[in-house]
Scaffold this motif. Structure first.
Motif, mmCIF file in Angstrom:
data_model
loop_
_atom_site.group_PDB
_atom_site.id
_atom_site.type_symbol
_atom_site.label_atom_id
_atom_site.label_comp_id
_atom_site.label_asym_id
_atom_site.label_seq_id
_atom_site.Cartn_x
_atom_site.Cartn_y
_atom_site.Cartn_z
ATOM 1 N N ILE A 1 -9.513 -19.554 5.969
ATOM 2 C CA ILE A 1 -9.853 -18.040 5.806
ATOM 3 C C ILE A 1 -8.880 -17.357 6.378
ATOM 4 O O ILE A 1 -8.469 -16.186 5.635
ATOM 5 C CB ILE A 1 -11.082 -18.101 6.834
ATOM 6 N N ILE A 2 -8.138 -17.729 7.363
ATOM 7 C CA ILE A 2 -7.027 -16.692 7.826
ATOM 8 C C ILE A 2 -5.921 -16.611 6.898
ATOM 9 O O ILE A 2 -5.501 -15.552 6.860
ATOM 10 C CB ILE A 2 -6.845 -17.183 9.350
ATOM 11 N N SER A 3 -5.651 -17.783 6.362
ATOM 12 C CA SER A 3 -4.450 -17.651 5.405
ATOM 13 C C SER A 3 -4.776 -16.895 4.202
ATOM 14 O O SER A 3 -3.752 -16.148 3.585
ATOM 15 C CB SER A 3 -4.022 -19.026 4.995
ATOM 16 N N ASP A 4 -5.870 -16.741 3.660
ATOM 17 C CA ASP A 4 -6.357 -16.008 2.618
ATOM 18 C C ASP A 4 -6.427 -14.578 2.879
ATOM 19 O O ASP A 4 -6.020 -13.654 2.179
ATOM 20 C CB ASP A 4 -7.606 -16.488 2.071
ATOM 21 N N LEU A 5 -7.024 -14.248 4.175
ATOM 22 C CA LEU A 5 -6.556 -12.743 4.980
ATOM 23 C C LEU A 5 -5.568 -12.135 4.676
ATOM 24 O O LEU A 5 -5.201 -11.338 4.360
ATOM 25 C CB LEU A 5 -7.446 -12.730 5.973
ATOM 26 N N CYS A 6 -4.459 -13.168 5.072
ATOM 27 C CA CYS A 6 -3.046 -12.885 5.213
ATOM 28 C C CYS A 6 -2.419 -12.450 3.705
ATOM 29 O O CYS A 6 -1.998 -11.667 3.521
ATOM 30 C CB CYS A 6 -1.969 -13.850 5.939
ATOM 31 N N ALA A 7 -2.965 -13.327 2.802
ATOM 32 C CA ALA A 7 -2.521 -13.041 1.620
ATOM 33 C C ALA A 7 -3.026 -11.744 1.130
ATOM 34 O O ALA A 7 -2.319 -10.933 0.313
ATOM 35 C CB ALA A 7 -3.244 -14.226 0.818
ATOM 36 N N GLY A 8 -4.247 -11.386 1.346
ATOM 37 C CA GLY A 8 -4.849 -10.052 1.042
ATOM 38 C C GLY A 8 -3.808 -8.996 1.453
ATOM 39 O O GLY A 8 -3.689 -7.979 1.026
ATOM 40 N N LEU A 9 -3.377 -9.208 2.859
ATOM 41 C CA LEU A 9 -2.627 -8.024 3.498
ATOM 42 C C LEU A 9 -1.204 -7.741 2.571
ATOM 43 O O LEU A 9 -0.781 -6.651 2.555
ATOM 44 C CB LEU A 9 -2.083 -8.514 4.888
ATOM 45 N N ILE A 10 -0.872 -8.911 2.100
ATOM 46 C CA ILE A 10 0.561 -8.580 1.295
ATOM 47 C C ILE A 10 0.272 -8.418 -0.345
ATOM 48 O O ILE A 10 1.254 -8.584 -1.059
ATOM 49 C CB ILE A 10 1.383 -9.712 1.409
ATOM 50 N N GLY A 11 -0.925 -8.280 -0.605
ATOM 51 C CA GLY A 11 -1.095 -8.065 -2.238
ATOM 52 C C GLY A 11 -1.885 -9.162 -3.128
ATOM 53 O O GLY A 11 -1.990 -9.174 -4.097
ATOM 54 N N GLY A 12 -1.930 -10.301 -2.378
ATOM 55 C CA GLY A 12 -2.744 -11.377 -2.957
ATOM 56 C C GLY A 12 -2.038 -12.635 -3.046
ATOM 57 O O GLY A 12 -1.004 -12.897 -2.431
ATOM 58 N N LEU A 13 -2.696 -13.654 -3.589
ATOM 59 C CA LEU A 13 -2.243 -15.144 -3.678
ATOM 60 C C LEU A 13 -1.003 -15.393 -4.512
ATOM 61 O O LEU A 13 -0.396 -16.189 -4.374
ATOM 62 C CB LEU A 13 -3.257 -16.071 -3.966
ATOM 63 N N GLY A 14 -0.589 -14.411 -5.232
ATOM 64 C CA GLY A 14 0.466 -14.430 -6.127
ATOM 65 C C GLY A 14 1.866 -14.666 -5.433
ATOM 66 O O GLY A 14 2.866 -14.988 -6.212
ATOM 67 N N LEU A 15 1.866 -14.447 -4.253
ATOM 68 C CA LEU A 15 3.206 -14.655 -3.624
ATOM 69 C C LEU A 15 3.032 -15.387 -2.138
ATOM 70 O O LEU A 15 3.775 -15.249 -1.239
ATOM 71 C CB LEU A 15 3.844 -13.162 -3.053
ATOM 72 N N ILE A 16 2.260 -16.397 -2.330
ATOM 73 C CA ILE A 16 1.735 -17.169 -0.995
ATOM 74 C C ILE A 16 2.146 -18.467 -1.728
ATOM 75 O O ILE A 16 1.300 -19.138 -2.311
ATOM 76 C CB ILE A 16 0.396 -17.132 -0.609
ATOM 77 N N PRO A 17 2.964 -19.314 -0.898
ATOM 78 C CA PRO A 17 3.294 -20.683 -1.139
ATOM 79 C C PRO A 17 2.443 -21.503 -0.078
ATOM 80 O O PRO A 17 1.810 -20.950 0.894
ATOM 81 C CB PRO A 17 4.698 -20.972 -0.944
ATOM 82 N N GLY A 18 2.435 -22.754 -0.422
ATOM 83 C CA GLY A 18 2.081 -23.689 0.820
ATOM 84 C C GLY A 18 2.567 -25.054 0.733
ATOM 85 O O GLY A 18 3.035 -25.793 -0.329
ATOM 86 N N ALA A 19 2.898 -25.501 1.836
ATOM 87 C CA ALA A 19 3.527 -26.720 2.311
ATOM 88 C C ALA A 19 2.416 -27.705 2.869
ATOM 89 O O ALA A 19 1.780 -27.427 3.702
ATOM 90 C CB ALA A 19 4.634 -26.788 3.285
ATOM 91 N N ASN A 20 2.269 -28.952 2.558
ATOM 92 C CA ASN A 20 1.314 -29.792 3.057
ATOM 93 C C ASN A 20 2.394 -31.014 3.661
ATOM 94 O O ASN A 20 2.824 -31.787 2.642
ATOM 95 C CB ASN A 20 0.293 -30.419 1.919
#
Length: 335
Positions: free
Chosen positions: A232-251
């Motif tokens: 939830i928090i990581s998606d909230l952070c994505a919303g702060l910067i304009g959406g998931l289009g600039l959010i990567p993820g490492a597993n």
């Protein structure tokens, strides 16, 4: 020395953004080679299964994978292919950086630079104990948090802070209500934090954390938390910067790491050349950090920022009219 990367092209817009990402990586002349592997709908059509053994073997052999978004069909045996990959390779740390970029459609004008470190294998997402009564009136689910799982994710967050020069780790929990699961996580986090006196540590209840992120995101540096809260928090952070289009993820696991764009497959625009490859490119930058090429990772990030600053061939989601490959070539030209 050449490094072989397992490449999963994915579904929907996945093949388009993967082609774009590999175009940029090839332009950087990094000595990388790629081994294609199938998963998702593409794998189901070709092999009759969503996650073939050959794909798992490729990832295990190469230890590093770059993955586009995947579709998990309803009723095909997996609750999520991504969850299946995390479980199979024990990819316990999900790392999602969110930072402000120029000339995006972000509604928040502040300077955001937050990394969410999310525990990836425990908590509400383990899927154990799911049951519903015969009358359909009551559903149950088991949440499980372990000392081992809590220790290693919090320790990962503090080591990440040290290695990247970040100064603060915020432990997010709900121990005031979830006194066993979240309580154990918080207890272990305090024990680990005491071993890192050079890194500031504070604690925050999850609902307050969400409010504080919206009001004053600049107070956060690294957030570490359990699986559901981290999602939830990581998606909230994505919303702060304009959406998931600039959010990567490492597993990240002890042996294997998978890097990805965290957005979906966007089937409504698949094949139209409109997709923004930014999240997967930034995932590739995380991959370069992981394989010991931090200078090249920063080179890639700077080229992306410079292209955004110039408003050069931006894709529609970024407010431009450029195509996927127009934007890709603009980034490559600034390497």
């Amino acid at each position: 020395m050449s490094q072989t990367i397992t490449v999963i092209r994915g579904d929907g817009i996945g093949p388009e953004i993967m082609d774009a990402t590999l175009h940029v990586l090839d332009a950087m002349d990094l000595g990388l080679s790629y081994e294609d592997a199938d998963a998702g709908l593409a794998a189901l059509e070709k092999h009759g299964e969503l996650l073939p053994a050959a794909t798992l073997d490729s990832i295990r052999r190469n230890k590093v994978a770059l993955k586009s978004p995947l579709t998990t069909p309803v009723g095909e045996g997996f609750s999520s292919i991504n969850v299946a990959l995390r479980r199979h390779f024990d990819l316990y740390a999900n790392v999602r950086p969110a930072r402000s970029y120029p000339n995006t459609l972000a509604r928040f004008p502040g300077d955001v630079d937050v990394i969410t470190v999310r525990e990836n294998t425990e908590g509400a997402y383990i899927g154990e104990g799911q049951a519903i009564t015969e009358d359909g009136e009551t559903a149950t689910l088991v949440q499980k948090v372990t000392r081992r799982g809590s220790d290693r994710i919090v320790r990962y967050a503090f080591e990440l802070a040290r290695s990247t020069g970040r100064k603060k780790v915020t432990v997010v929990h709900k121990a005031n209500i979830l006194k066993t699961t979240s309580g154990l996580f918080l207890k272990v986090a305090r024990e680990v934090a005491a071993q890192y006196p050079d890194i500031e540590c504070n604690e925050m209840i999850v609902d307050n954390c969400c409010m504080q992120l919206v009001m004053r995101p600049e107070q956060f540096d690294i957030i570490v938390t359990t699986n559901l809260f981290g999602d939830i928090i990581s998606d909230l952070c994505a919303g702060l910067i304009g959406g998931l289009g600039l959010i990567p993820g490492a597993n990240i696991g002890h042996e294997v790491a998978i890097f990805e764009a965290v957005h979906g497959t966007a089937p409504d625009i698949a094949g139209q050349g409109k997709a923004n490859p930014g999240a997967l490119l930034l995932g590739a930058a995380q991959m370069l950090d992981h394989i010991g090429k931090p200078d090249q990772a920063e080179r890639l990030r700077k080229a992306i920022v410079a292209t955004l600053e110039a408003k050069d061939s931006l894709t529609p989601d970024l407010g431009g009219s450029g195509s996927t490959m127009d934007y890709t070539r603009a980034i490559a030209s600034r390497l």
